[in-house]
Design a protein around this motif. Structure first.
Motif, PDB file in Angstrom:
ATOM      1  N   ARG A  87      -6.279  15.679  11.599  1.00 45.58           N
ATOM      2  CA  ARG A  87      -4.827  15.721  11.726  1.00 45.58           C
ATOM      3  C   ARG A  87      -4.255  14.313  11.678  1.00 45.58           C
ATOM      4  NH1 ARG A  87      -4.207  19.231  17.136  1.00 45.58           N
ATOM      5  NH2 ARG A  87      -6.410  18.802  17.396  1.00 45.58           N
ATOM      6  N   LEU A  88      -3.143  14.169  10.985  1.00 47.99           N
ATOM      7  CA  LEU A  88      -2.381  12.930  10.979  1.00 47.99           C
ATOM      8  C   LEU A  88      -1.030  13.252  11.601  1.00 47.99           C
ATOM      9  CD1 LEU A  88      -1.803   9.997  10.222  1.00 47.99           C
ATOM     10  CD2 LEU A  88      -1.242  10.773   7.907  1.00 47.99           C
ATOM     11  N   ILE A  89      -0.776  12.666  12.760  1.00 40.46           N
ATOM     12  CA  ILE A  89       0.443  12.952  13.510  1.00 40.46           C
ATOM     13  C   ILE A  89       1.234  11.657  13.656  1.00 40.46           C
ATOM     14  CG2 ILE A  89       1.408  13.828  15.664  1.00 40.46           C
ATOM     15  CD1 ILE A  89      -1.256  15.345  16.086  1.00 40.46           C
ATOM     16  N   PHE A  90       2.466  11.687  13.208  1.00 38.32           N
ATOM     17  CA  PHE A  90       3.357  10.536  13.342  1.00 38.32           C
ATOM     18  C   PHE A  90       4.314  10.752  14.505  1.00 38.32           C
ATOM     19  CE2 PHE A  90       2.276  10.372   8.815  1.00 38.32           C
ATOM     20  CZ  PHE A  90       2.022   9.023   8.627  1.00 38.32           C
ATOM     21  N   PHE A  91       4.504   9.721  15.316  1.00 38.22           N
ATOM     22  CA  PHE A  91       5.567   9.695  16.313  1.00 38.22           C
ATOM     23  C   PHE A  91       6.513   8.581  15.895  1.00 38.22           C
ATOM     24  CE2 PHE A  91       2.554  12.174  18.630  1.00 38.22           C
ATOM     25  CZ  PHE A  91       3.315  12.960  19.482  1.00 38.22           C
ATOM     26  N   THR A 118       5.440   6.316  24.571  1.00 39.46           N
ATOM     27  CA  THR A 118       5.129   7.043  25.803  1.00 39.46           C
ATOM     28  C   THR A 118       4.799   8.497  25.507  1.00 39.46           C
ATOM     29  OG1 THR A 118       6.571   5.572  27.062  1.00 39.46           O
ATOM     30  CG2 THR A 118       6.023   7.697  28.078  1.00 39.46           C
ATOM     31  N   ILE A 119       5.597   9.126  24.653  1.00 36.96           N
ATOM     32  CA  ILE A 119       5.348  10.531  24.300  1.00 36.96           C
ATOM     33  C   ILE A 119       4.039  10.663  23.527  1.00 36.96           C
ATOM     34  CG2 ILE A 119       6.216  12.483  22.921  1.00 36.96           C
ATOM     35  CD1 ILE A 119       7.728  12.061  25.514  1.00 36.96           C
ATOM     36  N   ALA A 120       3.770   9.727  22.619  1.00 40.12           N
ATOM     37  CA  ALA A 120       2.523   9.773  21.840  1.00 40.12           C
ATOM     38  C   ALA A 120       1.305   9.645  22.752  1.00 40.12           C
ATOM     39  CB  ALA A 120       2.519   8.671  20.786  1.00 40.12           C
ATOM     40  N   ARG A 121       1.366   8.740  23.707  1.00 41.84           N
ATOM     41  CA  ARG A 121       0.238   8.562  24.632  1.00 41.84           C
ATOM     42  C   ARG A 121       0.021   9.817  25.479  1.00 41.84           C
ATOM     43  NH1 ARG A 121       1.608   2.392  26.533  1.00 41.84           N
ATOM     44  NH2 ARG A 121       0.741   1.378  24.691  1.00 41.84           N
ATOM     45  N   ARG A 122       1.113  10.403  25.909  1.00 44.24           N
ATOM     46  CA  ARG A 122       0.985  11.639  26.697  1.00 44.24           C
ATOM     47  C   ARG A 122       0.411  12.758  25.825  1.00 44.24           C
ATOM     48  NH1 ARG A 122       5.858  14.903  29.692  1.00 44.24           N
ATOM     49  NH2 ARG A 122       4.505  16.402  30.733  1.00 44.24           N
ATOM     50  N   ALA A 123       0.854  12.829  24.577  1.00 40.88           N
ATOM     51  CA  ALA A 123       0.379  13.882  23.676  1.00 40.88           C
ATOM     52  C   ALA A 123      -1.098  13.711  23.353  1.00 40.88           C
ATOM     53  CB  ALA A 123       1.210  13.894  22.391  1.00 40.88           C
ATOM     54  N   ILE A 124      -1.529  12.485  23.064  1.00 42.49           N
ATOM     55  CA  ILE A 124      -2.938  12.302  22.704  1.00 42.49           C
ATOM     56  C   ILE A 124      -3.844  12.635  23.884  1.00 42.49           C
ATOM     57  CG2 ILE A 124      -3.203   9.826  23.203  1.00 42.49           C
ATOM     58  CD1 ILE A 124      -4.828   9.620  20.597  1.00 42.49           C
ATOM     59  N   ALA A 125      -3.416  12.314  25.086  1.00 40.28           N
ATOM     60  CA  ALA A 125      -4.210  12.663  26.270  1.00 40.28           C
ATOM     61  C   ALA A 125      -4.349  14.177  26.395  1.00 40.28           C
ATOM     62  CB  ALA A 125      -3.583  12.074  27.531  1.00 40.28           C
ATOM     63  N   ALA A 126      -3.257  14.897  26.169  1.00 42.61           N
ATOM     64  CA  ALA A 126      -3.292  16.363  26.264  1.00 42.61           C
ATOM     65  C   ALA A 126      -4.132  16.964  25.135  1.00 42.61           C
ATOM     66  CB  ALA A 126      -1.867  16.914  26.215  1.00 42.61           C
ATOM     67  N   PHE A 147     -10.120  11.384  18.468  1.00 41.50           N
ATOM     68  CA  PHE A 147      -8.734  10.990  18.261  1.00 41.50           C
ATOM     69  C   PHE A 147      -8.613   9.477  18.292  1.00 41.50           C
ATOM     70  CE2 PHE A 147      -8.537  15.268  19.794  1.00 41.50           C
ATOM     71  CZ  PHE A 147      -7.427  15.841  19.191  1.00 41.50           C
ATOM     72  N   CYS A 148      -7.649   8.985  17.536  1.00 43.38           N
ATOM     73  CA  CYS A 148      -7.357   7.554  17.481  1.00 43.38           C
ATOM     74  C   CYS A 148      -5.847   7.375  17.570  1.00 43.38           C
ATOM     75  CB  CYS A 148      -7.882   6.993  16.160  1.00 43.38           C
ATOM     76  SG  CYS A 148      -7.436   5.282  15.852  1.00 43.38           S
ATOM     77  N   LEU A 149      -5.413   6.420  18.385  1.00 46.48           N
ATOM     78  CA  LEU A 149      -3.995   6.094  18.507  1.00 46.48           C
ATOM     79  C   LEU A 149      -3.746   4.741  17.850  1.00 46.48           C
ATOM     80  CD1 LEU A 149      -1.152   6.672  19.746  1.00 46.48           C
ATOM     81  CD2 LEU A 149      -1.922   5.400  21.747  1.00 46.48           C
ATOM     82  N   LEU A 150      -2.850   4.716  16.877  1.00 46.57           N
ATOM     83  CA  LEU A 150      -2.493   3.480  16.178  1.00 46.57           C
ATOM     84  C   LEU A 150      -1.017   3.201  16.401  1.00 46.57           C
ATOM     85  CD1 LEU A 150      -4.293   4.119  12.754  1.00 46.57           C
ATOM     86  CD2 LEU A 150      -5.156   2.825  14.725  1.00 46.57           C
ATOM     87  N   ASP A 151      -0.730   2.200  17.228  1.00 47.11           N
ATOM     88  CA  ASP A 151       0.642   1.815  17.515  1.00 47.11           C
ATOM     89  C   ASP A 151       0.933   0.524  16.762  1.00 47.11           C
ATOM     90  OD1 ASP A 151       2.896   0.492  18.786  1.00 47.11           O
ATOM     91  OD2 ASP A 151       2.700   1.940  20.406  1.00 47.11           O
ATOM     92  N   LYS A 152       1.988   0.526  15.951  1.00 48.31           N
ATOM     93  CA  LYS A 152       2.308  -0.638  15.124  1.00 48.31           C
ATOM     94  C   LYS A 152       2.469  -1.898  15.972  1.00 48.31           C
ATOM     95  CE  LYS A 152       6.410  -1.603  13.315  1.00 48.31           C
ATOM     96  NZ  LYS A 152       6.646  -3.050  13.506  1.00 48.31           N
ATOM     97  N   ASP A 153       3.127  -1.792  17.106  1.00 47.65           N
ATOM     98  CA  ASP A 153       3.355  -2.974  17.934  1.00 47.65           C
ATOM     99  C   ASP A 153       2.051  -3.526  18.506  1.00 47.65           C
ATOM    100  OD1 ASP A 153       6.064  -2.850  17.439  1.00 47.65           O
ATOM    101  OD2 ASP A 153       6.528  -1.787  19.300  1.00 47.65           O
ATOM    102  N   THR A 154       1.132  -2.640  18.868  1.00 47.05           N
ATOM    103  CA  THR A 154      -0.154  -3.089  19.387  1.00 47.05           C
ATOM    104  C   THR A 154      -0.972  -3.767  18.293  1.00 47.05           C
ATOM    105  OG1 THR A 154      -0.179  -1.270  20.986  1.00 47.05           O
ATOM    106  CG2 THR A 154      -2.272  -2.357  20.547  1.00 47.05           C
ATOM    107  N   LEU A 155      -0.979  -3.163  17.108  1.00 46.66           N
ATOM    108  CA  LEU A 155      -1.782  -3.701  16.009  1.00 46.66           C
ATOM    109  C   LEU A 155      -1.246  -5.011  15.465  1.00 46.66           C
ATOM    110  CD1 LEU A 155      -2.552  -0.425  14.030  1.00 46.66           C
ATOM    111  CD2 LEU A 155      -4.208  -1.875  15.186  1.00 46.66           C
ATOM    112  N   VAL A 174       2.114   5.541  15.617  1.00 45.46           N
ATOM    113  CA  VAL A 174       3.382   5.316  16.298  1.00 45.46           C
ATOM    114  C   VAL A 174       4.100   4.140  15.640  1.00 45.46           C
ATOM    115  CG1 VAL A 174       4.512   4.803  18.488  1.00 45.46           C
ATOM    116  CG2 VAL A 174       2.377   6.111  18.466  1.00 45.46           C
ATOM    117  N   GLY A 175       5.316   4.375  15.219  1.00 50.65           N
ATOM    118  CA  GLY A 175       6.140   3.317  14.640  1.00 50.65           C
ATOM    119  C   GLY A 175       7.479   3.897  14.229  1.00 50.65           C
ATOM    120  N   PRO A 176       8.495   3.067  14.096  1.00 56.50           N
ATOM    121  CA  PRO A 176       9.798   3.600  13.698  1.00 56.50           C
ATOM    122  C   PRO A 176       9.758   4.337  12.367  1.00 56.50           C
ATOM    123  CG  PRO A 176      10.040   1.382  14.547  1.00 56.50           C
ATOM    124  CD  PRO A 176       8.560   1.635  14.432  1.00 56.50           C
TER     125      PRO A 176
END
Length: 196
Positions: free
Chosen positions: A3-7, A17-25, A39-47, A100-102
């Motif tokens: 799955r590729l899920i964009f927030f 915040t919503i993405a982190r909560r969703a990936i945990a669930a 699962f992998c979380l890729l946040d533009k600001d973190t990267l 996660v990114g705008p």
């Protein structure tokens, strides 16, 4: 099939915040089903946050600038290309990937449902969440979080807000709209069901 899920959403909407909560669930659900999914979380600001700070410090003398024309012309697109390249690498390994990114330009142009543009296989399940809230609440949250990257937005709010847009659900049926102004537990449960 991965799955590729964009927030996505404008600054201050709470998409991370919503993405982190969703990936945990989603991870807890996969564990309960013994599915073996990863699962992998890729946040533009973190990267790209530190990298962009270094480059903008050289280009403009302001390492916290993420809104001026030099940033938008020289760094925005390469950041997103790198973000999506990293997502594709994870998907190729069978890893469910949350991005996660705008991605506002891409949302407006309906690019995130264009598999050819994304360069993802047909078996990848796509979901796009647009996180939104009222403008005055977004501004309040941006000011409250005290992120130095938001200084330009707050100092030039009228210029910044002119780039914001409201999406009508009928024009963007591919989006899962999530109003993060005062979400209830039921709202989040419904979002998770739509992502499943």
């Amino acid at each position: 099939m991965p799955r590729l899920i964009f927030f996505c959403g404008h600054a201050g909407t709470g998409k991370t915040t919503i993405a982190r909560r969703a990936i945990a669930a989603l991870m807890a659900e996969a564990h309960a089903r013994c599915s073996g999914e990863s699962f992998c979380l890729l946040d533009k600001d973190t990267l790209y946050g530190d990298y962009s700070s270094a480059v903008m410090g050289v280009l403009t003398g302001d390492p916290d600038d993420r809104d001026s024309p030099p940033y938008l012309q020289h760094l925005r697109d390469p950041e997103y290309h790198g973000l999506l390249n990293t997502a594709r690498e994870n998907l190729g390994l069978g890893v469910n990937t949350i991005v996660v990114g705008p991605l506002s330009r891409e949302i407006r142009a309906h690019k995130l449902i264009d598999r050819a543009w994304l360069k993802v296989a047909e078996d990848v399940e796509l979901r796009i969440v647009w996180v939104h809230l009222q403008e005055n609440e977004a501004r309040r949250r941006i000011a409250a979080r005290g992120n130095r990257n938001d200084a330009w937005k707050l100092a030039h709010w009228d210029d910044y807000r002119s780039r914001l847009f409201r999406l009508s659900p009928q024009d963007y049926p591919e989006l899962l709209m999530f109003d993060n102004t005062r979400p209830t537990e039921q709202d989040f449960t419904q979002l998770l069901a739509a992502l499943a």
